[in-house]
Design a protein around this motif. Sequence first.
Motif, PDB file in Angstrom:
ATOM      1  N   CYS A  54      -9.031  71.597  79.179  1.00  0.00           N
ATOM      2  CA  CYS A  54      -9.800  71.128  78.033  1.00  0.00           C
ATOM      3  C   CYS A  54     -10.189  72.360  77.201  1.00  0.00           C
ATOM      4  N   CYS A  56     -12.975  73.465  76.732  1.00  0.00           N
ATOM      5  CA  CYS A  56     -14.070  74.173  77.413  1.00  0.00           C
ATOM      6  C   CYS A  56     -13.544  75.111  78.483  1.00  0.00           C
ATOM      7  N   CYS A  63     -13.166  68.547  83.850  1.00  0.00           N
ATOM      8  CA  CYS A  63     -14.132  68.670  82.742  1.00  0.00           C
ATOM      9  C   CYS A  63     -15.148  67.540  82.839  1.00  0.00           C
ATOM     10  N   TRP A  66     -14.921  64.878  79.874  1.00  0.00           N
ATOM     11  CA  TRP A  66     -13.814  63.920  79.932  1.00  0.00           C
ATOM     12  C   TRP A  66     -13.889  63.023  81.168  1.00  0.00           C
ATOM     13  N   HIS A 250     -14.900  70.102  73.559  1.00  0.00           N
ATOM     14  CA  HIS A 250     -14.089  69.459  74.608  1.00  0.00           C
ATOM     15  C   HIS A 250     -12.862  68.802  73.979  1.00  0.00           C
TER      16      HIS A 250
HETATM   17 ZN   LIG Z   1     -14.207  70.073  78.517  1.00  0.00          ZN
END
Ligand SMILES: [Zn+2]
Length: 302
Positions: A54, A56, A63, A66, A250
């Motif tokens: 992701c 991030c 994540c 998600w 994200h």
């Molecule tokens: Zn993420």
Amino acid sequence: MTHRTTASRVIYLGGLGRSGTTLLERLLGEIPGVAPLGEVVHLWARGVLAGEPCGCGAPFPACPFWREVGETAFGGWTPTLAERVLTLRHRLDRTRRIPRIGHPDLAEYTGIYQRLYDAAAVTAGASVVVDSGKHASLAFCLAAAGVDVHVVHVVRDPRAVAHSWRKTVERPEDGRPMTRWGPARTAAHWTAQNLALDLLAARGVRVTRLRYEDLLADPAAALATLAGTLGLATALPFLTGTTARLTTAHTASGNPMRFTVGPVQLRRDDSWRSGLSRRHRRLVTALTWPLRLRYGYGKAMA
Ligand SMILES: [Zn+2]
């Protein structure tokens, strides 16, 4: 598909790759109430099935954002769901082709996207999500099914786009080189993709066109105007002159810029002027007429 009165609004960024859609998504994503999701069309194969990271930095399955979206929308991400979406996509959402309305699978396909968007908005505490999926076909499917979608069509000088597609760029996800195209191929894709996005407006989809060059010439003014058109907050505290401060996003898939966090200088990349050969410049200039002129990329910019 259940229609909720709280259905989130979707801003869909369309355009050919390397035209600035990822940058625009990151900027819109800093506006309060807006959740940037990346190129959702690629989430199924690259995120759910391949576990790519992701925006991030965490692998998609790990994540927390998600994970919660998947739980809320579908009771969790499964390979069965991802493969079903890929099958439906192959049937009715072909790149750069505007699908037929009334296809029996359309409601199932767009219903999955609406659930994903709604869950993402709730998880992010946002009322608007941004999908930078780029292709006209998904935007058309969504609009045809009644999803509240507003397309922002990002265009960039085809010579700059052709130069960018010739460069070798490594994918941060796995270190492999990104796809490269020659100038003639880029010119053909540029024309097809932009024509398809122009066609959306003719079919009644809300489309706002933004030139990459205008965004970079005066980011604050261009972004505030766009935000106003999209019904978003027009105060842009993350922008100071040509510096944008980006926070973690994200974004499920997209170009390497989705991982950038911190101050970013918003500058036009004009390296094509010295980097693209005369021959290739002439070729792209010729092949992209007359759409190029319609968008204001005339001789003065060559
Ligand atoms: Zn993420």
